[in-house]
Design an enzyme around this catalytic site. Structure first.
Site, PDB file in Angstrom:
ATOM      1  CE  LYS A   1      -3.944  -2.307   2.372  1.00 30.93           C
ATOM      2  NZ  LYS A   1      -5.126  -2.248   3.498  1.00 30.93           N
TER       3      LYS A   1
ATOM      4  CG  ASN B   1      -3.842  -2.048   6.909  1.00 29.68           C
ATOM      5  OD1 ASN B   1      -3.674  -1.847   5.785  1.00 29.68           O
ATOM      6  ND2 ASN B   1      -4.964  -3.018   7.419  1.00 29.68           N
TER       7      ASN B   1
ATOM      8  CE1 TYR C   1      -9.433  -3.404   0.518  1.00 25.25           C
ATOM      9  CE2 TYR C   1      -8.384  -1.351  -0.357  1.00 25.25           C
ATOM     10  CZ  TYR C   1      -8.373  -2.712   0.360  1.00 25.25           C
ATOM     11  OH  TYR C   1      -7.185  -3.062   0.582  1.00 25.25           O
TER      12      TYR C   1
ATOM     13  CD  GLU D   1      -8.738  -9.382  -3.375  1.00 30.53           C
ATOM     14  OE1 GLU D   1      -9.671  -9.142  -2.705  1.00 30.53           O
ATOM     15  OE2 GLU D   1      -7.536  -9.822  -3.164  1.00 30.53           O
TER      16      GLU D   1
ATOM     17  CG  HIS E   1      -5.409  -6.322  -0.304  1.00 30.95           C
ATOM     18  ND1 HIS E   1      -6.607  -6.514   0.621  1.00 30.95           N
ATOM     19  CD2 HIS E   1      -5.242  -7.380  -1.469  1.00 30.95           C
ATOM     20  CE1 HIS E   1      -7.017  -7.404  -0.193  1.00 30.95           C
ATOM     21  NE2 HIS E   1      -6.571  -7.891  -1.212  1.00 30.95           N
TER      22      HIS E   1
HETATM   23  P1  RTP Z   1      -7.068  -6.091   3.459  1.00 34.50           P
HETATM   24  O1  RTP Z   1      -8.264  -6.167   2.686  1.00 34.50           O
HETATM   25  O2  RTP Z   1      -6.460  -4.474   3.051  1.00 34.50           O
HETATM   26  O3  RTP Z   1      -5.645  -7.058   3.264  1.00 34.50           O
HETATM   27  O4  RTP Z   1      -7.086  -5.874   4.962  1.00 34.50           O
HETATM   28  P2  RTP Z   1      -7.993  -6.977   5.725  1.00 34.50           P
HETATM   29  O5  RTP Z   1      -8.415  -8.163   4.980  1.00 34.50           O
HETATM   30  O6  RTP Z   1      -6.874  -7.384   6.966  1.00 34.50           O
HETATM   31  O7  RTP Z   1      -9.187  -6.143   6.415  1.00 34.50           O
HETATM   32  P3  RTP Z   1     -10.455  -5.958   5.641  1.00 34.50           P
HETATM   33  O8  RTP Z   1     -11.422  -6.169   6.936  1.00 34.50           O
HETATM   34  O9  RTP Z   1     -10.512  -6.637   4.473  1.00 34.50           O
HETATM   35  O10 RTP Z   1     -10.734  -4.196   5.629  1.00 34.50           O
HETATM   36  C1  RTP Z   1      -9.817  -3.495   4.620  1.00 34.50           C
HETATM   37  C2  RTP Z   1      -9.071  -2.373   5.096  1.00 34.50           C
HETATM   38  O11 RTP Z   1     -10.081  -1.435   5.311  1.00 34.50           O
HETATM   39  C3  RTP Z   1      -9.545  -0.811   6.709  1.00 34.50           C
HETATM   40  N1  RTP Z   1     -10.314  -0.978   7.714  1.00 34.50           N
HETATM   41  N2  RTP Z   1     -10.451   0.034   8.571  1.00 34.50           N
HETATM   42  N3  RTP Z   1     -11.546   1.424  10.905  1.00 34.50           N
HETATM   43  C4  RTP Z   1     -11.745   0.015  10.715  1.00 34.50           C
HETATM   44  O12 RTP Z   1     -12.284  -0.587  11.512  1.00 34.50           O
HETATM   45  C5  RTP Z   1     -11.204  -0.482   9.649  1.00 34.50           C
HETATM   46  N4  RTP Z   1     -11.407  -1.854   9.373  1.00 34.50           N
HETATM   47  C6  RTP Z   1     -10.853  -2.191   8.140  1.00 34.50           C
HETATM   48  C7  RTP Z   1      -8.046  -1.334   6.883  1.00 34.50           C
HETATM   49  O13 RTP Z   1      -7.156  -0.491   6.179  1.00 34.50           O
HETATM   50  C8  RTP Z   1      -8.221  -2.798   6.193  1.00 34.50           C
HETATM   51  O14 RTP Z   1      -6.849  -3.221   5.560  1.00 34.50           O
HETATM   52 MG    MG Z   2      -9.872  -7.731   3.296  1.00 35.54          MG
END
Ligand code: RTP
Ligand code: MG
Length: 143
Positions: free
Chosen positions: A11, A114, A51, A128, A117
Site C-alpha cells: 500500500k 496498514n 474494495y 482480485e 493487502h
Molecule cells: P486488506 O483487505 O486491506 O488486506 O485488509 P484486511 O483483509 O486485513 O481487512 P478488511 O476487513 O478486508 O478491511 C480492509 C481495509 O479497511 C481498513 N479497515 N479499517 N477502521 C476500521 O475499523 C477498519 N476496518 C478495516 C483497513 O485498512 C483494512 O486493511
Molecule cells: Mg480484506
C-alpha cells in the site's frame, strides 16, 4: 497441500517508506514466488471497485482516499498454501494486534495505513488477480 495464487498489494504508506524489497524478501523466504507485478497509482474508480465489498462500511471513503494517495505495488504470489501463508506474513489488520515479526507489526502505523493487502480466500484471490492482471501477464516458473 495445493499450490495457490493470491493477490498482494504493498500500500502507499509502505511504498513511501521504501520497503518494497524488504517485503518481497519476506515473501521469497516464506516460499512464495512473485509471478506478476506492477507499480501503479490507482484511480478512485479502481480503488472503489477493488474494495466494493466494504462500500457500506464507515471507513470506506478513508480507505479509498488512502489507497489512491500514492503509488502501490501490486503482485501475484504463487506457492503452497499461498493465501493463508501471505495472511500470516501480513499479520492482523490492526498493527497493534499484529504478531511480532509480521509485516504489519514492523511497517504499519495504524489500521488505516496498514502496509499491505492480501486476498482472504480462494474466490477473492481469483477475482482480485483478474481485477489487476490479464492471464498473459502472469508468468509462473518455467525452469
Ligand atoms: P486488506 O483487505 O486491506 O488486506 O485488509 P484486511 O483483509 O486485513 O481487512 P478488511 O476487513 O478486508 O478491511 C480492509 C481495509 O479497511 C481498513 N479497515 N479499517 N477502521 C476500521 O475499523 C477498519 N476496518 C478495516 C483497513 O485498512 C483494512 O486493511
Ligand atoms: Mg480484506
Amino acid at each position: 497441500m495445493a499450490v495457490e495464487r493470491t493477490l498482494s498489494i504493498i500500500k502507499p504508506d509502505a511504498v513511501a517508506k521504501n520497503v518494497i524489497g524488504e517485503i518481497y524478501s519476506r515473501f521469497e523466504k516464506a516460499g512464495l514466488r512473485i509471478v506478476a507485478a506492477k507499480m501503479t497509482q490507482l484511480s478512485r474508480e479502481q480503488a472503489e471497485g477493488f474494495y466494493a465489498v466494504h462500500r457500506e462500511r464507515p471507513f470506506f471513503n478513508d480507505l479509498v482516499s488512502f489507497m489512491i494517495s500514492g503509488p502501490v505495488m501490486i503482485q501475484v504470489l504463487e506457492g503452497e498454501n499461498a493465501i493463508a501463508k501471505n495472511r500470516e506474513l501480513m499479520g492482523a489488520t490492526n498493527p497493534r494486534d499484529a504478531a511480532p515479526g509480521t509485516i504489519r507489526a514492523d511497517f504499519a502505523v495504524s489500521i488505516d495505513e496498514n502496509a499491505v493487502h492480501g486476498s482472504d480466500g480462494p474466490e477473492t484471490a481469483a477475482q482480485e488477480i483478474a481485477y489487476f492482471f490479464k492471464s498473459d501477464e502472469i508468468r509462473p516458473r518455467t525452469r
